[in-house]
Design an enzyme around this catalytic site. Sequence first.
Site, PDB file in Angstrom:
ATOM      1  N   ARG A  16       0.885  -1.060   0.047  1.00  0.00           N
ATOM      2  CA  ARG A  16      -0.098   0.001  -0.065  1.00  0.00           C
ATOM      3  C   ARG A  16       0.886   1.351   0.052  1.00  0.00           C
ATOM      4  NH1 ARG A  16      -5.697  -0.929   3.484  1.00  0.00           N
ATOM      5  NH2 ARG A  16      -5.834  -2.750   2.912  1.00  0.00           N
ATOM      6  N   ASP A  44      -6.443  -9.989   0.382  1.00  0.00           N
ATOM      7  CA  ASP A  44      -5.559  -9.098   1.495  1.00  0.00           C
ATOM      8  C   ASP A  44      -5.654 -10.357   2.681  1.00  0.00           C
ATOM      9  OD1 ASP A  44      -4.998  -7.448   3.405  1.00  0.00           O
ATOM     10  OD2 ASP A  44      -6.787  -6.445   3.222  1.00  0.00           O
ATOM     11  N   HIS A  47      -5.201  -9.042   6.651  1.00  0.00           N
ATOM     12  CA  HIS A  47      -6.336  -8.777   7.320  1.00  0.00           C
ATOM     13  C   HIS A  47      -6.425  -9.903   8.363  1.00  0.00           C
ATOM     14  CE1 HIS A  47      -9.301  -5.350   7.444  1.00  0.00           C
ATOM     15  NE2 HIS A  47     -10.007  -6.499   8.206  1.00  0.00           N
ATOM     16  N   TYR A  92     -12.893 -12.306  10.657  1.00  0.00           N
ATOM     17  CA  TYR A  92     -11.823 -12.353   9.916  1.00  0.00           C
ATOM     18  C   TYR A  92     -11.229 -14.082   9.904  1.00  0.00           C
ATOM     19  CZ  TYR A  92     -11.289  -7.693  11.835  1.00  0.00           C
ATOM     20  OH  TYR A  92     -11.523  -6.340  11.898  1.00  0.00           O
ATOM     21  N   ARG A 164     -15.700   7.583   4.311  1.00  0.00           N
ATOM     22  CA  ARG A 164     -15.887   6.646   5.429  1.00  0.00           C
ATOM     23  C   ARG A 164     -14.892   6.762   6.371  1.00  0.00           C
ATOM     24  NH1 ARG A 164     -14.760   0.792   5.839  1.00  0.00           N
ATOM     25  NH2 ARG A 164     -13.931   1.009   3.678  1.00  0.00           N
ATOM     26  N   TYR A 166     -12.984   6.097   9.668  1.00  0.00           N
ATOM     27  CA  TYR A 166     -12.862   4.728  10.918  1.00  0.00           C
ATOM     28  C   TYR A 166     -12.480   5.738  12.188  1.00  0.00           C
ATOM     29  CZ  TYR A 166     -12.035   1.206   7.488  1.00  0.00           C
ATOM     30  OH  TYR A 166     -12.358   0.270   6.658  1.00  0.00           O
ATOM     31  N   ASP A 195     -16.974   4.676  11.430  1.00  0.00           N
ATOM     32  CA  ASP A 195     -16.708   3.264  11.441  1.00  0.00           C
ATOM     33  C   ASP A 195     -16.043   2.776  12.680  1.00  0.00           C
ATOM     34  OD1 ASP A 195     -16.574   0.469  11.167  1.00  0.00           O
ATOM     35  OD2 ASP A 195     -15.899   0.576   9.290  1.00  0.00           O
ATOM     36  N   GLU A 221     -21.277   2.720  11.992  1.00  0.00           N
ATOM     37  CA  GLU A 221     -21.135   1.351  11.673  1.00  0.00           C
ATOM     38  C   GLU A 221     -20.447   0.551  12.812  1.00  0.00           C
ATOM     39  OE1 GLU A 221     -20.871  -0.353   7.629  1.00  0.00           O
ATOM     40  OE2 GLU A 221     -18.775  -0.197   7.896  1.00  0.00           O
ATOM     41  N   HIS A 246     -21.261  -5.188   9.602  1.00  0.00           N
ATOM     42  CA  HIS A 246     -20.781  -6.097   8.633  1.00  0.00           C
ATOM     43  C   HIS A 246     -21.494  -7.452   8.926  1.00  0.00           C
ATOM     44  CE1 HIS A 246     -17.364  -3.954   7.604  1.00  0.00           C
ATOM     45  NE2 HIS A 246     -17.451  -3.344   8.820  1.00  0.00           N
ATOM     46  N   THR A 296     -15.796  -4.089   1.944  1.00  0.00           N
ATOM     47  CA  THR A 296     -14.355  -4.677   1.413  1.00  0.00           C
ATOM     48  C   THR A 296     -13.603  -4.785   2.397  1.00  0.00           C
ATOM     49  OG1 THR A 296     -12.839  -3.579   0.032  1.00  0.00           O
ATOM     50  CG2 THR A 296     -13.867  -1.971   1.551  1.00  0.00           C
ATOM     51  N   THR A 297     -12.450  -5.489   1.962  1.00  0.00           N
ATOM     52  CA  THR A 297     -11.290  -5.700   2.850  1.00  0.00           C
ATOM     53  C   THR A 297     -10.158  -5.063   2.105  1.00  0.00           C
ATOM     54  OG1 THR A 297      -9.643  -7.267   4.005  1.00  0.00           O
ATOM     55  CG2 THR A 297     -10.521  -7.953   1.846  1.00  0.00           C
ATOM     56  N   ARG A 382      -4.355   0.416   8.893  1.00  0.00           N
ATOM     57  CA  ARG A 382      -3.893   0.473   7.518  1.00  0.00           C
ATOM     58  C   ARG A 382      -3.683   1.939   7.074  1.00  0.00           C
ATOM     59  NH1 ARG A 382      -5.465  -4.119   4.897  1.00  0.00           N
ATOM     60  NH2 ARG A 382      -5.756  -5.648   6.701  1.00  0.00           N
TER      61      ARG A 382
END
Length: 399
Positions: A16, A44, A47, A92, A164, A166, A195, A221, A246, A296-297, A382
Amino acid sequence: MVAITRVRLTPVNTPRHGSITCGHVLVELLTDVDGLVGVGEMSDFQHLPRYHVDVPDLEGSLTELLAGLAPGQITEVERRLESNFPQAGYIYDKSRTIKCGVDVAMWDLTAKHLGVRVVDLLGGAMRDEVPIAYPVFRQQRESDVERNLAMVDRRVAEGFDHFRVYVGRRLDLDERFLRAVRDAHGDAIVIKSLDFSNLLDPRAACRFVDRVADVGFDLVESPAPHHDVRGLVYARDRLPVPVSEHVYGFRWALDLVAADAVDVFNVSVIAIGGITPARRIFAIAEAAGKTCLVGTTQELSIGTAAAAHVAMAMPSVTWPSDPVGPLLYTRDVVRDPVRYVGGRLRVPTGPGLGMTLDPERVAVSAGPLTWARTDATDVVDRAPAELPDVVAEPARAAR
């Protein structure tokens, strides 16, 4: 009759921008027809949890399971996958990643065999694009606030207007960022969601939402710990905006409906184990009167294309969605990556997913899965250390 002859798995590692390197496994379903190959992506693996699969052993196991099946036997593939990699009821769980890669490749293979797009197999496109909420990773240190503000400026210039955010580790810094980004951009941007990622208990999450409610956001979320249905009910009863969560298992979806615990299902193709089980989650949501977004992940282009086909086909997807992985990575593995135009994800064209592996790009990233270039904090949050180059198409390109 066309038949699968072998499953080929290729592990790749893609950095990334300024952050961790994420491992993925490319899936190819080879057939006895030259050139007819279904492609998928186990996305990914960085994760959590912190272990990797034995890729050569998995390749042999999947070949044993699937060899001899024909394009179109999607239900039988799912049955075999679920029998050998059952849902664990944990967001996970890496079995979902394995199943997703194979299931997506099977949809791609079937659609290619028929000469249609995956979205057409799903019932046809309800729309040609879906708005994307760009992720703002958590503020964990003072410097993160200014870095994230600069990132939002950059993405707004490219045409993104939904974000979005976090939150949940440094609430003081989260509040500082939210107020600063609203001051900077006013109503030109939409904060789609705060989130919490199940980090806080519902009372703490509700207190923070109350504190920043004047900033303005559309969703909250995961404002309770994992599997805390009562906590979600508590939050939904008290929060001024809808609550999303989720959905990573059939039982979990039914529990959420039975308790009327959320307003919105966050349905990720990878989190549920593929397109086939995702369709069941959407059906549950529609029956219960729940709206949806596609989660998404942070996949590469193959996984993101699968999410795009699903998002375009499902009528209950009425919220801006989350797949933005190809913009976060420094490189991809396909000839023509998915396109974001004016902050919207376009459904790829061409048969199947519309994705073709690029052997040269695959070779650059190929290698054993490894945790060597990660640390525990970055895996969870991330956050990039620097701004990525501009890779999305600006809004004016859509006109």
